[in-house]
Scaffold this motif. Structure first.
Motif, PDB file in Angstrom:
ATOM      1  N   LEU A  87      28.858  11.953   8.594  1.00 54.75           N
ATOM      2  CA  LEU A  87      27.943  11.249   9.494  1.00 54.75           C
ATOM      3  C   LEU A  87      27.293  10.080   8.762  1.00 54.75           C
ATOM      4  O   LEU A  87      27.293   8.950   9.258  1.00 54.75           O
ATOM      5  CB  LEU A  87      26.876  12.196  10.045  1.00 54.75           C
ATOM      6  N   ARG A  88      26.758  10.337   7.580  1.00 54.50           N
ATOM      7  CA  ARG A  88      26.120   9.280   6.789  1.00 54.50           C
ATOM      8  C   ARG A  88      27.091   8.152   6.478  1.00 54.50           C
ATOM      9  O   ARG A  88      26.781   6.978   6.692  1.00 54.50           O
ATOM     10  CB  ARG A  88      25.600   9.849   5.459  1.00 54.50           C
ATOM     11  N   ASN A  89      28.260   8.502   5.965  1.00 52.19           N
ATOM     12  CA  ASN A  89      29.222   7.488   5.528  1.00 52.19           C
ATOM     13  C   ASN A  89      29.734   6.628   6.677  1.00 52.19           C
ATOM     14  O   ASN A  89      29.810   5.404   6.567  1.00 52.19           O
ATOM     15  CB  ASN A  89      30.395   8.145   4.793  1.00 52.19           C
ATOM     16  N   THR A  90      30.090   7.275   7.783  1.00 53.01           N
ATOM     17  CA  THR A  90      30.648   6.518   8.909  1.00 53.01           C
ATOM     18  C   THR A  90      29.567   5.681   9.588  1.00 53.01           C
ATOM     19  O   THR A  90      29.815   4.528   9.957  1.00 53.01           O
ATOM     20  CB  THR A  90      31.337   7.456   9.915  1.00 53.01           C
ATOM     21  N   ALA A  91      28.375   6.236   9.733  1.00 51.78           N
ATOM     22  CA  ALA A  91      27.272   5.464  10.317  1.00 51.78           C
ATOM     23  C   ALA A  91      26.949   4.265   9.432  1.00 51.78           C
ATOM     24  O   ALA A  91      26.671   3.169   9.922  1.00 51.78           O
ATOM     25  CB  ALA A  91      26.043   6.350  10.502  1.00 51.78           C
ATOM     26  N   HIS A  92      27.029   4.454   8.119  1.00 50.62           N
ATOM     27  CA  HIS A  92      26.789   3.361   7.174  1.00 50.62           C
ATOM     28  C   HIS A  92      27.830   2.247   7.352  1.00 50.62           C
ATOM     29  O   HIS A  92      27.484   1.063   7.365  1.00 50.62           O
ATOM     30  CB  HIS A  92      26.820   3.904   5.738  1.00 50.62           C
ATOM     31  N   THR A  93      29.085   2.630   7.509  1.00 53.59           N
ATOM     32  CA  THR A  93      30.164   1.661   7.722  1.00 53.59           C
ATOM     33  C   THR A  93      29.940   0.875   9.012  1.00 53.59           C
ATOM     34  O   THR A  93      30.043  -0.355   9.029  1.00 53.59           O
ATOM     35  CB  THR A  93      31.531   2.384   7.767  1.00 53.59           C
ATOM     36  N   LEU A  94      29.617   1.591  10.084  1.00 51.43           N
ATOM     37  CA  LEU A  94      29.360   0.949  11.373  1.00 51.43           C
ATOM     38  C   LEU A  94      28.158   0.009  11.274  1.00 51.43           C
ATOM     39  O   LEU A  94      28.182  -1.097  11.807  1.00 51.43           O
ATOM     40  CB  LEU A  94      29.135   1.997  12.460  1.00 51.43           C
ATOM     41  N   LYS A  95      27.126   0.453  10.572  1.00 51.53           N
ATOM     42  CA  LYS A  95      25.916  -0.360  10.401  1.00 51.53           C
ATOM     43  C   LYS A  95      26.273  -1.707   9.765  1.00 51.53           C
ATOM     44  O   LYS A  95      25.861  -2.759  10.241  1.00 51.53           O
ATOM     45  CB  LYS A  95      24.905   0.395   9.530  1.00 51.53           C
ATOM     46  N   GLY A  96      27.050  -1.681   8.704  1.00 50.90           N
ATOM     47  CA  GLY A  96      27.434  -2.916   8.019  1.00 50.90           C
ATOM     48  C   GLY A  96      28.288  -3.822   8.884  1.00 50.90           C
ATOM     49  O   GLY A  96      28.091  -5.045   8.908  1.00 50.90           O
ATOM     50  N   ALA A  97      29.230  -3.226   9.596  1.00 45.66           N
ATOM     51  CA  ALA A  97      30.111  -4.016  10.466  1.00 45.66           C
ATOM     52  C   ALA A  97      29.305  -4.675  11.580  1.00 45.66           C
ATOM     53  O   ALA A  97      29.501  -5.856  11.890  1.00 45.66           O
ATOM     54  CB  ALA A  97      31.206  -3.126  11.049  1.00 45.66           C
ATOM     55  N   ALA A  98      28.387  -3.929  12.166  1.00 46.39           N
ATOM     56  CA  ALA A  98      27.560  -4.476  13.243  1.00 46.39           C
ATOM     57  C   ALA A  98      26.657  -5.582  12.704  1.00 46.39           C
ATOM     58  O   ALA A  98      26.478  -6.618  13.352  1.00 46.39           O
ATOM     59  CB  ALA A  98      26.725  -3.364  13.876  1.00 46.39           C
ATOM     60  N   ARG A  99      26.125  -5.378  11.516  1.00 46.69           N
ATOM     61  CA  ARG A  99      25.259  -6.390  10.913  1.00 46.69           C
ATOM     62  C   ARG A  99      26.037  -7.692  10.687  1.00 46.69           C
ATOM     63  O   ARG A  99      25.505  -8.776  10.887  1.00 46.69           O
ATOM     64  CB  ARG A  99      24.678  -5.877   9.600  1.00 46.69           C
ATOM     65  N   SER A 100      27.298  -7.576  10.287  1.00 49.31           N
ATOM     66  CA  SER A 100      28.106  -8.782  10.038  1.00 49.31           C
ATOM     67  C   SER A 100      28.354  -9.568  11.320  1.00 49.31           C
ATOM     68  O   SER A 100      28.636 -10.760  11.272  1.00 49.31           O
ATOM     69  CB  SER A 100      29.430  -8.420   9.361  1.00 49.31           C
ATOM     70  N   LEU A 101      28.225  -8.907  12.465  1.00 50.16           N
ATOM     71  CA  LEU A 101      28.361  -9.583  13.762  1.00 50.16           C
ATOM     72  C   LEU A 101      27.011 -10.077  14.290  1.00 50.16           C
ATOM     73  O   LEU A 101      26.954 -10.711  15.336  1.00 50.16           O
ATOM     74  CB  LEU A 101      28.956  -8.624  14.802  1.00 50.16           C
ATOM     75  N   GLY A 102      25.939  -9.721  13.608  1.00 45.36           N
ATOM     76  CA  GLY A 102      24.609 -10.061  14.100  1.00 45.36           C
ATOM     77  C   GLY A 102      24.159  -9.146  15.222  1.00 45.36           C
ATOM     78  O   GLY A 102      23.258  -9.481  15.983  1.00 45.36           O
ATOM     79  N   ALA A 103      24.784  -7.972  15.319  1.00 46.39           N
ATOM     80  CA  ALA A 103      24.464  -7.007  16.377  1.00 46.39           C
ATOM     81  C   ALA A 103      23.350  -6.077  15.878  1.00 46.39           C
ATOM     82  O   ALA A 103      23.596  -4.965  15.416  1.00 46.39           O
ATOM     83  CB  ALA A 103      25.707  -6.220  16.763  1.00 46.39           C
ATOM     84  N   CYS A 104      22.124  -6.572  15.965  1.00 45.60           N
ATOM     85  CA  CYS A 104      20.975  -5.883  15.367  1.00 45.60           C
ATOM     86  C   CYS A 104      20.712  -4.504  15.969  1.00 45.60           C
ATOM     87  O   CYS A 104      20.410  -3.557  15.241  1.00 45.60           O
ATOM     88  CB  CYS A 104      19.728  -6.746  15.490  1.00 45.60           C
ATOM     89  N   THR A 105      20.815  -4.383  17.280  1.00 44.24           N
ATOM     90  CA  THR A 105      20.534  -3.100  17.934  1.00 44.24           C
ATOM     91  C   THR A 105      21.564  -2.058  17.515  1.00 44.24           C
ATOM     92  O   THR A 105      21.214  -0.920  17.196  1.00 44.24           O
ATOM     93  CB  THR A 105      20.529  -3.256  19.470  1.00 44.24           C
ATOM     94  N   THR A 106      22.830  -2.452  17.472  1.00 40.36           N
ATOM     95  CA  THR A 106      23.885  -1.535  17.029  1.00 40.36           C
ATOM     96  C   THR A 106      23.647  -1.137  15.583  1.00 40.36           C
ATOM     97  O   THR A 106      23.723   0.041  15.234  1.00 40.36           O
ATOM     98  CB  THR A 106      25.277  -2.196  17.169  1.00 40.36           C
ATOM     99  N   SER A 107      23.333  -2.108  14.746  1.00 43.21           N
ATOM    100  CA  SER A 107      23.113  -1.859  13.327  1.00 43.21           C
ATOM    101  C   SER A 107      21.925  -0.917  13.109  1.00 43.21           C
ATOM    102  O   SER A 107      22.019   0.036  12.327  1.00 43.21           O
ATOM    103  CB  SER A 107      22.885  -3.186  12.596  1.00 43.21           C
ATOM    104  N   SER A 108      20.824  -1.161  13.797  1.00 41.13           N
ATOM    105  CA  SER A 108      19.640  -0.314  13.593  1.00 41.13           C
ATOM    106  C   SER A 108      19.859   1.097  14.141  1.00 41.13           C
ATOM    107  O   SER A 108      19.365   2.071  13.563  1.00 41.13           O
ATOM    108  CB  SER A 108      18.390  -0.949  14.211  1.00 41.13           C
ATOM    109  N   THR A 109      20.635   1.229  15.205  1.00 42.00           N
ATOM    110  CA  THR A 109      20.943   2.557  15.738  1.00 42.00           C
ATOM    111  C   THR A 109      21.867   3.310  14.785  1.00 42.00           C
ATOM    112  O   THR A 109      21.699   4.519  14.566  1.00 42.00           O
ATOM    113  CB  THR A 109      21.560   2.455  17.149  1.00 42.00           C
ATOM    114  N   ALA A 110      22.813   2.607  14.201  1.00 43.77           N
ATOM    115  CA  ALA A 110      23.686   3.228  13.195  1.00 43.77           C
ATOM    116  C   ALA A 110      22.873   3.655  11.975  1.00 43.77           C
ATOM    117  O   ALA A 110      23.119   4.719  11.402  1.00 43.77           O
ATOM    118  CB  ALA A 110      24.797   2.266  12.798  1.00 43.77           C
ATOM    119  N   LEU A 111      21.889   2.841  11.581  1.00 46.85           N
ATOM    120  CA  LEU A 111      21.001   3.214  10.473  1.00 46.85           C
ATOM    121  C   LEU A 111      20.246   4.496  10.811  1.00 46.85           C
ATOM    122  O   LEU A 111      20.091   5.380   9.963  1.00 46.85           O
ATOM    123  CB  LEU A 111      20.013   2.086  10.167  1.00 46.85           C
TER     124      LEU A 111
END
Length: 109
Positions: free
Chosen positions: A44-68
């Motif tokens: 859960l931690r690792n995959t959410a971390h990966t998603l967080k970074g990918a979303a951040r690279s798109l500027g998708a703040c809501t997705t990134s913060s939810t993944a965090l």
């Protein structure tokens, strides 16, 4: 000439980031869901971390913060809360993908 080349490079980079995200997000969402179901905090931690970074690279703040938030819940091994946050993330990702696909159609027309 140099400016247009720089812009083209940025556009190509953005396209690659978008394509990678659209290819991978379903896999990450499935892995997060499976990690919650099987109560696997590391996955859960690792995959959410990966998603967080990918979303951040798109500027998708809501997705990134939810993944965090999911990453943190994985650290806390709070799977009950993670289920609720995952449901929110599904809606957020769905909206993000619609926006991305709309952007791609606009760029291609």
């Amino acid at each position: 000439p140099h400016q247009s080349t720089g812009i083209n490079v940025l556009e190509d980079l953005l396209k690659k980031i978008i394509e990678a995200f659209l290819t991978e997000y379903c896999i990450w969402m499935t892995q997060i869901k499976n990690a919650i179901t099987s109560k696997d905090p590391v996955a859960l931690r690792n995959t959410a971390h990966t998603l967080k970074g990918a979303a951040r690279s798109l500027g998708a703040c809501t997705t990134s913060s939810t993944a965090l938030e999911l990453e943190t819940l994985g650290q806390q091994e709070n799977f009950e809360e993670a289920e609720m946050v995952y449901a929110e993330l599904e809606d957020i990702i769905s909206q993000l993908v619609k926006e991305i696909k709309g952007y791609i159609q606009t760029e291609n027309s």
